[in-house]
Design a protein around this motif. Structure first.
Motif, short mmCIF file in Angstrom:
data_model
loop_
_atom_site.label_atom_id
_atom_site.label_comp_id
_atom_site.label_asym_id
_atom_site.label_seq_id
_atom_site.Cartn_x
_atom_site.Cartn_y
_atom_site.Cartn_z
N VAL A 231 29.30 53.94 38.28
CA VAL A 231 29.24 53.12 37.71
C VAL A 231 29.65 51.48 38.65
CG1 VAL A 231 29.79 53.93 35.52
CG2 VAL A 231 31.71 52.84 36.98
N THR A 232 29.38 50.25 37.42
CA THR A 232 29.12 48.34 38.64
C THR A 232 31.21 48.13 37.78
OG1 THR A 232 28.21 47.55 36.38
CG2 THR A 232 27.51 48.40 38.76
N PHE A 233 31.41 46.92 38.13
CA PHE A 233 32.59 47.60 37.72
C PHE A 233 32.30 45.21 37.95
CE2 PHE A 233 33.23 50.27 40.60
CZ PHE A 233 33.46 51.52 40.12
N SER A 234 33.00 44.51 36.06
CA SER A 234 32.37 43.90 36.18
C SER A 234 33.25 42.40 36.13
CB SER A 234 30.80 43.57 35.30
OG SER A 234 31.74 43.85 33.59
N THR A 235 34.66 43.03 35.09
CA THR A 235 35.76 42.47 35.17
C THR A 235 35.97 42.02 36.18
OG1 THR A 235 36.20 43.95 33.30
CG2 THR A 235 37.77 42.67 33.47
N ARG A 236 36.66 40.28 35.85
CA ARG A 236 37.44 40.42 36.62
C ARG A 236 38.61 39.44 36.12
NH1 ARG A 236 34.03 41.76 39.36
NH2 ARG A 236 32.70 41.60 41.00
N PRO A 237 39.81 39.00 37.27
CA PRO A 237 41.28 39.05 36.64
C PRO A 237 40.77 37.29 36.42
CG PRO A 237 40.55 38.35 39.03
CD PRO A 237 39.32 39.04 39.09
N ASP A 238 42.33 37.33 35.38
CA ASP A 238 42.13 36.34 34.51
C ASP A 238 42.83 34.79 35.15
OD1 ASP A 238 42.26 37.34 32.28
OD2 ASP A 238 44.09 38.00 32.16
N ASP A 239 41.71 33.82 35.07
CA ASP A 239 41.96 32.78 36.16
C ASP A 239 42.82 31.69 36.19
OD1 ASP A 239 39.73 32.71 37.22
OD2 ASP A 239 38.42 31.92 35.98
N THR A 240 43.29 31.81 35.09
CA THR A 240 45.05 31.28 34.52
C THR A 240 45.39 32.49 33.85
OG1 THR A 240 43.74 29.48 34.69
CG2 THR A 240 46.60 29.73 33.93
N LEU A 241 47.18 32.53 34.82
CA LEU A 241 48.44 33.23 34.51
C LEU A 241 49.24 32.38 34.19
CD1 LEU A 241 48.10 36.19 37.28
CD2 LEU A 241 47.37 36.30 34.87
#
Length: 455
Positions: A231-241
């Motif tokens: 599988v591929t992994f498209s989710t990225r971390p949040d830009d703002t925390l």
């Protein structure tokens, strides 16, 4: 005469040609796996399944303890037979009438007083269930964190593969230029060797990135207890925390962490043990009973044991020859004992009191450790958020460098390799920003986990 390229370069060229043929050949795109889809499979993770089974066992034990608080009913019976012949001490036999007798009865018991064993078992079962539920929550949180770590490691490794591939292409072009310059007499052998070393380093980086991706995939499979495939992994971390309120996190950690709950259970058990020892020293071992009957209607009796806190009653019905004898009457009895002096009992009391003191100190230490863990992780999140801002500024600087390189190329004062190098530096800066955001988000998750999870 131009000398042939080294065998290592020929091998590299063949590998790159095969890779290019594979990328240009038509193939189905691998399925994408989002982070939320990975989270949806947490229930089947081995660690979560094991903790959930512990909760089920604790719930069953609690149900059994609650059922034990009710009446316990049992039946009993006995039978005896005496034959028609009696033998005297001198060996002579005499005929007597035979007899058949017996009894049938029912017994009922109830843990009446708060210190009865059934009441204590109920409280212990409730504490065990609370701890099992806290452990299940921790298993979910830790597994969720492990999934996120493996997922983002795979996503970062995917970007590393792309970056390493672009770097390798640039280093190959630079090697080709260096070799051409050497043929023309404008470059030394050292320049070519350095270019070859740069190609080898880029190749090693590509291999390392591919190995990291494979390792992250295997870690994710092991954590979830399944096989995800390619599988591929498209989710990225949040830009703002956003940082949560520290005081609220500390309060939650001091009351809701599994270590604190375990220490609270230990303190409650120690206090109950001390109360039992104090009760043994204070109360006499007193048993009171009252009964009525003895005739053909049977006998009813009730018994109260003060120290054990139990109330029992029974009914006995005579059968056979016994049913025709005796008359009804009321009976009552009280028996008991009281320890006036016992060094062993005093030693047990002192040990129980020390156990309570020790358990109280352990609870205080557990609360302090929980608070310290939250505060230290809070500082870590702050540091990681500052690192994200630094990386973002580096991306902006790299973007300006690309614009400058493009302008120089358009003006004829720069080369395409200069623009490629600047573009590669931008890709590296974007990769570093992604890594910083992943680190910040994971550290925030660890902070929330230390406080008992997100609310």
């Amino acid at each position: 005469m131009t000398r042939p390229p080294p065998p290592r370069l020929l091998t590299l060229a063949l590998l790159l040609g095969a890779a290019h043929a594979q990328t240009t050949a038509p193939s189905a795109a691998p399925p994408d796996l989002t982070l939320e889809q990975a989270y949806a499979q947490l229930a089947q993770a081995p660690s979560v399944t094991r903790a959930a089974l512990s909760v089920q066992v604790a719930q069953q034990n609690l149900q059994a303890a609650r059922a034990a608080l009710g009446l316990t009913v049992s039946v009993s019976g006995s039978a005896s037979y005496a034959g028609p012949t009696s033998t005297a001490s001198d060996g002579t036999s005499a005929a007597v009438s035979s007899s058949l007798s017996g009894t049938a009865g029912a017994n009922v018991s109830l843990g009446l007083l708060p210190w009865s064993s059934s009441q204590g078992s109920l409280r212990a079962s409730e504490r065990s269930l609370a701890l099992a539920q806290a452990n299940l929550r921790d298993a979910n949180l830790s597994t969720r964190l492990n999934v996120a770590q493996a997922y983002f490691s795979a996503a970062l490794a995917t970007q590393d593969i792309t970056l390493a591939g672009r770097t390798l292409e640039l280093r190959q072009r630079q090697l080709t230029v260096a070799q051409a310059q050497q043929v023309a007499g404008n470059a030394t052998a050292e320049t070519v060797l350095n270019a070859q070393s740069a190609v080898q380093t880029a190749t090693s980086s590509l291999t390392q990135a591919q190995s990291s991706l494979d390792s992250a995939r295997r870690t994710l499979d092991a954590t979830l207890g399944t096989t995800l495939g390619g599988v591929t992994f498209s989710t990225r971390p949040d830009d703002t925390l956003t940082l949560p309120d520290l005081s609220a996190l500390v309060a939650r950690a001091r009351t809701g962490s599994s270590e604190v709950i375990s220490a609270q259970n230990a303190l409650a058990s120690a206090q109950e043990a001390l109360e039992d020892d104090q009760r043994d020293a204070r109360l006499p071992d007193l048993t009171a009973s009252v009964g009525y009957g003895g005739g053909t209607a049977g006998t009813v009796s009730a018994t109260l044991n003060v120290k054990q806190g139990t109330l029992g009653s029974s009914y006995s019905l005579p059968l056979g020859d016994r049913a025709s004898t005796g008359g009804n009457r009321l009976t009552a009895s009280v028996s008991g004992s009281y320890v006036v002096y016992s060094p062993a009992q005093q030693a047990a009391l002192s040990a129980a009191q020390a156990g309570v003191t020790q358990a109280g100190l352990s609870l205080t230490v557990a609360q302090q450790n929980a608070e310290l863990d939250v505060r230290s992780r809070y500082v870590t999140v702050q540091t990681n958020l500052n690192a994200v801002q630094t990386r973002a500024a580096q991306v902006q600087a790299a973007q300006l460098a690309v614009q400058t390189a493009q302008a120089r190329l358009d003006a004829g004062t720069g080369t395409a390799d200069d623009l490629a190098a600047a573009t590669l530096s931008l890709a590296q800066a974007e990769r570093d920003l992604l890594s910083a955001r992943i680190t910040a988000q994971l550290s925030l998750t660890q902070l929330l986990n230390a406080a008992g999870g997100p609310q």
